[in-house]
Motif scaffolding. Structure first.
Motif, PDB file in Angstrom:
ATOM      1  N   GLU A  93      17.891 -20.156  98.340  1.00 60.39           N
ATOM      2  CA  GLU A  93      16.676 -19.027  97.894  1.00 60.39           C
ATOM      3  C   GLU A  93      17.533 -17.955  96.958  1.00 60.39           C
ATOM      4  OE1 GLU A  93      14.971 -18.440 101.687  1.00 60.39           O
ATOM      5  OE2 GLU A  93      13.755 -19.729 101.481  1.00 60.39           O
ATOM      6  N   ASP A 100      -1.438 -23.694  99.051  1.00 58.37           N
ATOM      7  CA  ASP A 100      -0.556 -24.329  97.623  1.00 58.37           C
ATOM      8  C   ASP A 100      -1.535 -25.470  97.282  1.00 58.37           C
ATOM      9  OD1 ASP A 100       2.071 -23.048  97.772  1.00 58.37           O
ATOM     10  OD2 ASP A 100       3.504 -24.648  98.604  1.00 58.37           O
ATOM     11  N   SER A 122       1.958 -18.922  90.040  1.00 61.60           N
ATOM     12  CA  SER A 122       1.971 -17.743  90.396  1.00 61.60           C
ATOM     13  C   SER A 122       0.846 -17.861  91.849  1.00 61.60           C
ATOM     14  CB  SER A 122       1.371 -16.603  89.046  1.00 61.60           C
ATOM     15  OG  SER A 122       2.452 -16.681  88.060  1.00 61.60           O
ATOM     16  N   HIS A 123       0.119 -18.390  91.702  1.00 65.36           N
ATOM     17  CA  HIS A 123      -0.500 -18.797  92.872  1.00 65.36           C
ATOM     18  C   HIS A 123      -0.283 -17.952  94.279  1.00 65.36           C
ATOM     19  CE1 HIS A 123      -3.966 -19.558  95.869  1.00 65.36           C
ATOM     20  NE2 HIS A 123      -3.259 -20.570  95.990  1.00 65.36           N
ATOM     21  N   ALA A 124      -0.627 -16.750  95.147  1.00 59.47           N
ATOM     22  CA  ALA A 124      -0.122 -16.471  96.336  1.00 59.47           C
ATOM     23  C   ALA A 124      -0.740 -16.051  97.196  1.00 59.47           C
ATOM     24  CB  ALA A 124       0.233 -14.924  95.522  1.00 59.47           C
ATOM     25  N   ASN A 153      12.269 -19.545  92.579  1.00 62.02           N
ATOM     26  CA  ASN A 153      11.950 -20.029  93.557  1.00 62.02           C
ATOM     27  C   ASN A 153      11.080 -21.176  94.179  1.00 62.02           C
ATOM     28  OD1 ASN A 153      14.162 -18.602  95.535  1.00 62.02           O
ATOM     29  ND2 ASN A 153      13.057 -16.856  95.261  1.00 62.02           N
ATOM     30  N   SER A 154      10.395 -21.575  92.681  1.00 67.04           N
ATOM     31  CA  SER A 154       9.847 -22.953  92.892  1.00 67.04           C
ATOM     32  C   SER A 154      10.349 -24.580  92.727  1.00 67.04           C
ATOM     33  CB  SER A 154       8.647 -22.363  91.482  1.00 67.04           C
ATOM     34  OG  SER A 154       8.917 -22.951  90.600  1.00 67.04           O
ATOM     35  N   PHE A 183       7.527  -9.701  91.997  1.00 67.81           N
ATOM     36  CA  PHE A 183       6.614 -10.141  92.655  1.00 67.81           C
ATOM     37  C   PHE A 183       6.858 -11.612  91.952  1.00 67.81           C
ATOM     38  CE2 PHE A 183       3.438 -12.882  94.787  1.00 67.81           C
ATOM     39  CZ  PHE A 183       3.387 -13.118  96.136  1.00 67.81           C
ATOM     40  N   ASN A 184       6.408 -11.959  91.722  1.00 69.59           N
ATOM     41  CA  ASN A 184       6.041 -12.895  89.936  1.00 69.59           C
ATOM     42  C   ASN A 184       7.379 -13.498  89.620  1.00 69.59           C
ATOM     43  OD1 ASN A 184       3.139 -14.027  90.097  1.00 69.59           O
ATOM     44  ND2 ASN A 184       3.424 -11.788  89.454  1.00 69.59           N
ATOM     45  N   LEU A 189       5.251 -16.290 100.662  1.00 71.15           N
ATOM     46  CA  LEU A 189       5.724 -16.931  99.653  1.00 71.15           C
ATOM     47  C   LEU A 189       7.300 -15.971  99.246  1.00 71.15           C
ATOM     48  CD1 LEU A 189       1.957 -15.208  99.012  1.00 71.15           C
ATOM     49  CD2 LEU A 189       2.285 -17.903  99.539  1.00 71.15           C
ATOM     50  N   ILE A 190       7.735 -15.410  99.819  1.00 71.96           N
ATOM     51  CA  ILE A 190       8.651 -15.880  98.505  1.00 71.96           C
ATOM     52  C   ILE A 190       9.870 -15.286  99.359  1.00 71.96           C
ATOM     53  CG2 ILE A 190       8.034 -13.398  96.280  1.00 71.96           C
ATOM     54  CD1 ILE A 190       8.301 -11.703  98.299  1.00 71.96           C
ATOM     55  N   ARG A 218       8.619 -15.665  93.120  1.00 66.25           N
ATOM     56  CA  ARG A 218       8.166 -16.463  93.310  1.00 66.25           C
ATOM     57  C   ARG A 218       7.835 -17.650  92.284  1.00 66.25           C
ATOM     58  NH1 ARG A 218       4.169 -18.111  97.085  1.00 66.25           N
ATOM     59  NH2 ARG A 218       2.607 -19.733  95.208  1.00 66.25           N
TER      60      ARG A 218
END
Length: 402
Positions: free
Chosen positions: A247, A49, A43-45, A238-239, A231-232, A333-334, A235
């Protein structure tokens, strides 16, 4: 706080990073701290990276190896470092074997330290993808013997760790070791991780709905009421681990792809790792009001505005304040549709006008509000009613969560 240390090959190219939790509780390395580390890595934003496309080496406890949080990891990108059992008897080693075999069958890479070369651990040895040899405790003659034994009795790649000088590197290299870790190559770097943490009440509500296998629409409503949750989830979905061919930009799609079982596990991990720190609650609440206001007005405007995109633009228009980084970096990030990004970053297009109108409502800028309202063919009554409904809708969230 997460520290990472590079693992390099003989050409000194980085093949992976070992991650260390530098914010652990006083109790040290526990199953809970493993969950926190993995959640933070997912979850690091931040603007950089943690591991990018490299392998992620994660120290584990045996208790955490059975945790549901591992279901959210991309197995082919993760190396689980398995600790020894102390003065283990063969029976203890064999008792752990089925769990390790299961992890390997799921696609995880397994790493062990030199203890796995002892006779008690013979059953584990075929499962080793990597064996770490600690040069801080092994004399040159011991290292030589272990390397020869490992090459004869395993298929594992060997990693010389705690390499602190040229002599150690040259010795390890001369013995055929091709992977290295230690101060001679790179010291651990501590990264101040950034998390957008949802409210614990929202997480519990999501856990309850996922456990009850509620409808996609019901779960989507919860996501829309907490910017951190939304948001999380975007994230994560889409990892690289999910390997989506395209996407995912809508909450509904994300929920459908995750499914309630994985969503439940993710939310439980999120609850374990959640902290009280982060953006002030008022910021998240304002972003939700803004998103809801834009959604309501998009339906009433004769302009062709997608209501879902209007909500996303409003909700994520304050990501810079929530994450403490520039808005352009935060939005990167997203994945969002281009018109949403243009609206949030440059106030362009019809969505940009709608966002500016929402901001004017917040600041009570009547002149700006009237000018934009005319462009969107909206009247004062529509705007005032929508604003009141948005505030009431957001307030109701807090009541429902109590």
């Amino acid at each position: 706080m997460i520290a990472r240390q590079a693992i390099v090959n003989s050409q000194q190219s980085i093949v992976g990073y070992e991650l260390f939790n530098r914010s652990r509780a006083p109790y040290g390395h526990t199953a809970a701290s493993d969950v926190t580390l993995i959640f933070t890595a997912l979850s690091h934003a931040g603007e950089e990276d943690l591991v990018g496309t490299k392998l992620m080496f994660v120290n584990c406890t045996h208790e955490s190896l059975s945790g549901d949080h591992l279901d959210l990891l991309p197995p082919d990108k993760v190396v689980l470092e398995i600790p020894p059992l102390g003065h283990a008897a063969v029976s203890e080693v064999n008792a752990r074997l089925p769990q390790l075999q299961s992890l390997r069958a799921r696609g995880f890479h397994l790493a062990f330290n030199q203890t796995v070369l002892e006779s008690a651990y013979t059953a584990w040895r075929p499962l080793a993808d990597y064996i770490k040899l600690d040069l801080s405790v092994l004399a040159p003659d011991q290292l030589t013997v272990l390397v020869k034994f490992a090459n004869r009795h395993s298929q594992a790649e060997l990693i010389a760790e705690k390499v602190e000088n040229a002599q150690q590197y040259q010795l390890a290299s001369s013995l055929g070791i091709e992977l290295f870790q230690g101060f001679w190559f790179a010291r651990p770097t501590v990264m101040q991780t950034r998390l957008l943490t949802p409210s614990q009440k929202s997480i519990i509500q999501l856990i309850t709905l996922a456990r009850e296998q509620a409808s996609t629409e019901t779960i989507e409503e919860v996501l829309k009421k907490d910017a951190g949750l939304a948001f999380n989830l975007l994230r994560l979905i889409n990892s690289a681990g999910f390997g989506m061919p395209r996407e995912i930009t809508s909450f509904k799609q994300a929920v459908m792809i995750m499914g309630t079982k994985k969503l439940y596990r993710w939310a439980a991990m999120l609850l374990t790792a959640s902290r009280e720190s982060g953006a002030p609650p008022a910021v998240g609440q304002t972003s939700v009001v803004r998103g809801r206001l834009m959604e309501l007005l998009s339906v009433q405007s004769p302009s062709d505005i997608d209501a879902d995109q209007a909500f996303v633009a409003g909700m994520f228009s304050m990501l810079d304040r929530m994450l403490g980084i520039p808005l352009q970096s935060a939005m990167a990030l997203i994945p969002v549709p281009e018109n949403v990004a243009a609206a949030v970053l440059r106030q362009e297009g019809v969505l940009g006008e709608l966002l500016t109108l929402a901001q004017a409502c917040e600041s009570h800028d009547n002149a700006a509000c009237n000018e934009i309202a005319q462009n969107l063919q909206l009247n004062d009554r529509q705007i005032n009613c929508a604003h009141l409904q948005a505030v009431a809708w957001t307030d109701q969230v807090a009541v429902e969560s109590l």
